[in-house]
Design a protein around this motif. Structure first.
Motif, PDB file in Angstrom:
ATOM      1  N   THR A  48      46.439  39.942  29.116  1.00 58.06           N
ATOM      2  CA  THR A  48      46.448  39.444  30.494  1.00 58.06           C
ATOM      3  C   THR A  48      46.451  40.603  31.479  1.00 58.06           C
ATOM      4  OG1 THR A  48      47.672  37.474  29.804  1.00 58.06           O
ATOM      5  CG2 THR A  48      47.710  38.019  32.147  1.00 58.06           C
ATOM      6  N   ARG A  49      47.214  41.626  31.209  1.00 53.67           N
ATOM      7  CA  ARG A  49      47.285  42.798  32.082  1.00 53.67           C
ATOM      8  C   ARG A  49      45.936  43.504  32.148  1.00 53.67           C
ATOM      9  NH1 ARG A  49      51.925  45.657  30.356  1.00 53.67           N
ATOM     10  NH2 ARG A  49      53.056  44.320  31.779  1.00 53.67           N
ATOM     11  N   VAL A  50      45.290  43.669  31.005  1.00 52.88           N
ATOM     12  CA  VAL A  50      43.978  44.318  30.968  1.00 52.88           C
ATOM     13  C   VAL A  50      42.955  43.472  31.731  1.00 52.88           C
ATOM     14  CG1 VAL A  50      42.070  44.984  29.445  1.00 52.88           C
ATOM     15  CG2 VAL A  50      44.412  45.598  28.846  1.00 52.88           C
ATOM     16  N   SER A  51      42.984  42.169  31.550  1.00 53.89           N
ATOM     17  CA  SER A  51      42.058  41.281  32.257  1.00 53.89           C
ATOM     18  C   SER A  51      42.253  41.376  33.762  1.00 53.89           C
ATOM     19  CB  SER A  51      42.265  39.826  31.817  1.00 53.89           C
ATOM     20  OG  SER A  51      41.979  39.681  30.453  1.00 53.89           O
ATOM     21  N   THR A  52      43.494  41.421  34.200  1.00 56.39           N
ATOM     22  CA  THR A  52      43.792  41.536  35.623  1.00 56.39           C
ATOM     23  C   THR A  52      43.268  42.848  36.191  1.00 56.39           C
ATOM     24  OG1 THR A  52      45.763  40.164  35.358  1.00 56.39           O
ATOM     25  CG2 THR A  52      45.640  41.530  37.338  1.00 56.39           C
ATOM     26  N   ILE A  53      43.461  43.918  35.464  1.00 55.85           N
ATOM     27  CA  ILE A  53      42.986  45.228  35.917  1.00 55.85           C
ATOM     28  C   ILE A  53      41.459  45.238  36.013  1.00 55.85           C
ATOM     29  CG2 ILE A  53      42.790  47.665  35.259  1.00 55.85           C
ATOM     30  CD1 ILE A  53      45.681  47.384  34.141  1.00 55.85           C
ATOM     31  N   VAL A  54      40.791  44.665  35.025  1.00 57.38           N
ATOM     32  CA  VAL A  54      39.327  44.618  35.037  1.00 57.38           C
ATOM     33  C   VAL A  54      38.825  43.807  36.239  1.00 57.38           C
ATOM     34  CG1 VAL A  54      37.310  43.700  33.821  1.00 57.38           C
ATOM     35  CG2 VAL A  54      39.034  45.001  32.573  1.00 57.38           C
ATOM     36  N   ILE A  55      39.447  42.684  36.523  1.00 58.74           N
ATOM     37  CA  ILE A  55      39.030  41.847  37.653  1.00 58.74           C
ATOM     38  C   ILE A  55      39.252  42.575  38.972  1.00 58.74           C
ATOM     39  CG2 ILE A  55      39.595  39.736  38.939  1.00 58.74           C
ATOM     40  CD1 ILE A  55      40.054  38.406  36.178  1.00 58.74           C
ATOM     41  N   VAL A  56      40.384  43.242  39.127  1.00 61.26           N
ATOM     42  CA  VAL A  56      40.663  43.976  40.369  1.00 61.26           C
ATOM     43  C   VAL A  56      39.642  45.099  40.558  1.00 61.26           C
ATOM     44  CG1 VAL A  56      42.320  45.521  41.489  1.00 61.26           C
ATOM     45  CG2 VAL A  56      43.102  43.376  40.492  1.00 61.26           C
TER      46      VAL A  56
END
Length: 73
Positions: A9-17
């Motif tokens: 989830t953290r990696v996905s959030t970083i990629v989206i940002v």
């Protein structure tokens, strides 16, 4: 929540940002945030450019055409 899921989830959030920040940079380079009066087309094109993110640098040039009904005289 398992550690693996939190990490994903953290990696996905970083990629989206990062994706959206690249889109903001593309919209800024195209002058969508200038001092011109905001119109439906201009705001729509800016939003679409931000959402398209890095695809802008691969040749995608999203633009929106809007027509707002004018009041009758």
């Amino acid at each position: 929540m398992p550690v693996r899921t939190r990490s994903r989830t953290r990696v996905s959030t970083i990629v989206i940002v990062i994706w959206l920040l690249i889109g903001v940079a593309a919209a800024f380079q195209r002058g969508y945030f200038g001092s011109a009066e905001p119109t439906c087309s201009r705001v729509g094109s800016a939003a679409l450019t931000i959402i398209a993110g890095p695809l802008n640098y691969l040749g995608l040039d999203p633009q929106v055409g809007c027509s707002v009904p004018q009041p009758s005289d």
